[in-house]
Design a protein around this motif. Structure first.
Motif, PDB file in Angstrom:
ATOM      1  N   MET A  58      43.876  44.867  33.541  1.00 25.06           N
ATOM      2  CA  MET A  58      42.948  45.014  34.662  1.00 25.06           C
ATOM      3  C   MET A  58      43.686  45.644  35.838  1.00 25.06           C
ATOM      4  N   GLN A  59      42.968  46.423  36.609  1.00 34.32           N
ATOM      5  CA  GLN A  59      43.520  46.946  37.855  1.00 34.32           C
ATOM      6  C   GLN A  59      43.165  45.945  38.948  1.00 34.32           C
ATOM      7  N   HIS A  60      44.142  45.650  39.798  1.00 33.15           N
ATOM      8  CA  HIS A  60      43.864  44.704  40.874  1.00 33.15           C
ATOM      9  C   HIS A  60      43.696  45.445  42.198  1.00 33.15           C
ATOM     10  N   VAL A  61      42.693  45.058  42.955  1.00 31.63           N
ATOM     11  CA  VAL A  61      42.519  45.613  44.297  1.00 31.63           C
ATOM     12  C   VAL A  61      42.639  44.467  45.290  1.00 31.63           C
ATOM     13  N   GLU A  62      43.589  44.624  46.229  1.00 34.09           N
ATOM     14  CA  GLU A  62      43.841  43.575  47.220  1.00 34.09           C
ATOM     15  C   GLU A  62      42.696  43.462  48.221  1.00 34.09           C
ATOM     16  N   GLY A  63      42.494  42.254  48.717  1.00 25.71           N
ATOM     17  CA  GLY A  63      41.490  42.028  49.744  1.00 25.71           C
ATOM     18  C   GLY A  63      41.433  40.550  50.040  1.00 25.71           C
ATOM     19  N   GLN A  64      40.378  40.127  50.730  1.00 26.44           N
ATOM     20  CA  GLN A  64      40.232  38.699  51.007  1.00 26.44           C
ATOM     21  C   GLN A  64      39.799  37.983  49.729  1.00 26.44           C
ATOM     22  N   ASP A  65      40.288  36.728  49.603  1.00 26.05           N
ATOM     23  CA  ASP A  65      39.924  35.950  48.426  1.00 26.05           C
ATOM     24  C   ASP A  65      38.508  35.402  48.614  1.00 26.05           C
ATOM     25  N   CYS A  97      30.716  56.719  35.993  1.00 21.08           N
ATOM     26  CA  CYS A  97      29.362  56.258  36.349  1.00 21.08           C
ATOM     27  C   CYS A  97      29.153  56.177  37.859  1.00 21.08           C
ATOM     28  N   GLY A  98      28.067  56.757  38.328  1.00 22.10           N
ATOM     29  CA  GLY A  98      27.762  56.787  39.756  1.00 22.10           C
ATOM     30  C   GLY A  98      27.484  55.400  40.334  1.00 22.10           C
ATOM     31  N   TRP A  99      26.743  54.571  39.585  1.00 23.35           N
ATOM     32  CA  TRP A  99      26.426  53.219  40.078  1.00 23.35           C
ATOM     33  C   TRP A  99      27.674  52.349  40.106  1.00 23.35           C
ATOM     34  N   CYS A 100      28.596  52.597  39.156  1.00 27.97           N
ATOM     35  CA  CYS A 100      29.859  51.834  39.153  1.00 27.97           C
ATOM     36  C   CYS A 100      30.669  52.186  40.398  1.00 27.97           C
ATOM     37  N   LYS A 101      30.665  53.468  40.762  1.00 31.37           N
ATOM     38  CA  LYS A 101      31.391  53.901  41.965  1.00 31.37           C
ATOM     39  C   LYS A 101      30.802  53.232  43.195  1.00 31.37           C
ATOM     40  N   LYS A 102      29.468  53.170  43.241  1.00 30.85           N
ATOM     41  CA  LYS A 102      28.819  52.534  44.393  1.00 30.85           C
ATOM     42  C   LYS A 102      29.161  51.043  44.449  1.00 30.85           C
ATOM     43  N   THR A 103      29.244  50.419  43.259  1.00 30.54           N
ATOM     44  CA  THR A 103      29.570  48.983  43.214  1.00 30.54           C
ATOM     45  C   THR A 103      30.985  48.742  43.732  1.00 30.54           C
ATOM     46  N   ARG A 104      31.934  49.571  43.287  1.00 29.83           N
ATOM     47  CA  ARG A 104      33.305  49.423  43.783  1.00 29.83           C
ATOM     48  C   ARG A 104      33.358  49.607  45.289  1.00 29.83           C
ATOM     49  N   ALA A 152      35.388  43.861  51.609  1.00 31.57           N
ATOM     50  CA  ALA A 152      36.803  43.510  51.734  1.00 31.57           C
ATOM     51  C   ALA A 152      37.243  42.385  50.799  1.00 31.57           C
ATOM     52  N   ALA A 153      36.601  42.280  49.636  1.00 29.91           N
ATOM     53  CA  ALA A 153      36.957  41.218  48.690  1.00 29.91           C
ATOM     54  C   ALA A 153      38.045  41.709  47.731  1.00 29.91           C
ATOM     55  N   SER A 154      38.929  40.823  47.327  1.00 29.15           N
ATOM     56  CA  SER A 154      39.903  41.194  46.301  1.00 29.15           C
ATOM     57  C   SER A 154      39.217  41.077  44.942  1.00 29.15           C
ATOM     58  N   ARG A 172      25.846  41.481  47.653  1.00 33.86           N
ATOM     59  CA  ARG A 172      26.162  41.058  49.027  1.00 33.86           C
ATOM     60  C   ARG A 172      26.013  39.547  49.167  1.00 33.86           C
ATOM     61  N   GLU A 173      24.951  39.012  48.600  1.00 39.44           N
ATOM     62  CA  GLU A 173      24.701  37.580  48.720  1.00 39.44           C
ATOM     63  C   GLU A 173      25.766  36.778  47.976  1.00 39.44           C
ATOM     64  N   ALA A 174      26.135  37.254  46.791  1.00 39.51           N
ATOM     65  CA  ALA A 174      27.096  36.524  45.966  1.00 39.51           C
ATOM     66  C   ALA A 174      28.507  36.574  46.548  1.00 39.51           C
ATOM     67  N   ILE A 175      28.862  37.686  47.160  1.00 38.17           N
ATOM     68  CA  ILE A 175      30.229  37.819  47.679  1.00 38.17           C
ATOM     69  C   ILE A 175      30.269  37.500  49.171  1.00 38.17           C
ATOM     70  N   GLY A 176      29.253  37.967  49.858  1.00 41.22           N
ATOM     71  CA  GLY A 176      29.060  37.715  51.291  1.00 41.22           C
ATOM     72  C   GLY A 176      30.137  38.189  52.225  1.00 41.22           C
TER      73      GLY A 176
END
Lengths: 93, 170
Positions: free
Chosen positions: A4-11, A23-30, A37-39, A89-93
């Motif tokens: 897995m690739q890890h992206v740093e951010g807030q836990d 995939c375009g939707w995958c890019k939007k999700t990332r 700002a989530a890891s 947004r709701e799940a990660i907030g």
């Protein structure tokens, strides 16, 4: 072994994104997760081969039998399939 | 990120012009968000280099053309998705309604059967003998074009009249 690739951010709890590099939707999700700002960890399934591909497809299948992308697994509890901005947004907030 | 050289902006641009022209000449519309659309088309060019065919950028191709035929762009699911959701799965093709801004484009459910279902379908093919048509046949009352699908297309691909000029033929 799945790399897995890890992206740093807030836990904000464990986030695993199964995506396709093309995939375009995958890019939007990332972009959305990074906006929040989530890891998180992600893997581009289309860039995997052989045994690793099989292993990942089995992992995705457990959450999303259709094996479609993006599949975002949140805290090993639930998954969101597709770029559902409000739900993410709701799940990660 | 990829084993292949990225397509150049020029390659992407000329592919975009070609696909747009083909789409519009047969009554389809490409997503008007040019940046998003070019990104998808660039991905299709990458897939052509990878697999040798225009595999859908938003689905996991197996690399075996026989198993991927249904997801070669334009895929088997584009037209029903345009009818039901106003866009194809990738958001590359959109309906006139979305183009005119009357409906918002969003990510849509996957219509392609799951890997397990596809495996089952493979075994069923060849054993299915049916006297009934699997789809109704629609006739363009203007030019006579016939097509077998759940609903008529938004625009007749031959004479470009709107879908409400179609009648159920069979």
């Amino acid at each position: 072994m799945v790399m897995m690739q890890h992206v740093e951010g807030q836990d904000k709890g464990k986030l695993v994104l199964f995506a396709l590099s093309t995939c375009g939707w995958c890019k939007k999700t990332r972009a959305l997760i990074e906006d929040l700002a989530a890891s998180y960890d992600y893997v581009y399934v289309d860039l995997t081969k052989g045994k690793e591909r099989e292993e990942i497809v089995e992992m995705v299948k457990k959450w999303n039998p259709q094996v479609s992308f993006p599949t975002l697994v949140i805290k090993d509890e639930k998954c969101i399939v597709g770029f559902k901005e409000d739900e993410i947004r709701e799940a990660i907030g | 990120m990829s084993d292949f050289e990225e397509p150049t902006p020029n390659e992407v641009d000329s592919y975009y012009q070609k696909v747009k022209k083909d789409a519009e000449s047969s009554g389809y519309h490409l997503n008007a968000d040019v940046e998003f659309t070019k990104e998808l088309l660039k991905s299709i060019l990458i897939n052509i280099k990878r697999y040798g065919y225009e595999a859908c950028p938003c689905r996991l191709a197996s690399g075996d053309k026989k198993d991927d035929l249904d997801l070669i762009c334009p895929c088997d699911y584009r037209d029903p998705d345009l009818v039901d959701y106003g866009a194809c799965y990738c958001g590359l093709y959109i309906s006139g309604e979305i183009l005119r801004g009357e409906k918002k484009l969003q990510s849509i459910p996957e219509r392609r059967p799951s890997p397990d279902e596809r495996e089952k379908m493979k075994n069923e093919i060849g054993f299915k003998i049916s006297t009934e048509l699997s789809k109704p046949v629609w006739r363009c009352k203007v030019c006579g074009y016939l097509c077998a699908r759940d609903k008529p297309p938004e625009i007749c691909p031959i004479c470009k009249v709107s879908g409400d000029r179609f009648e159920k033929f069979i």
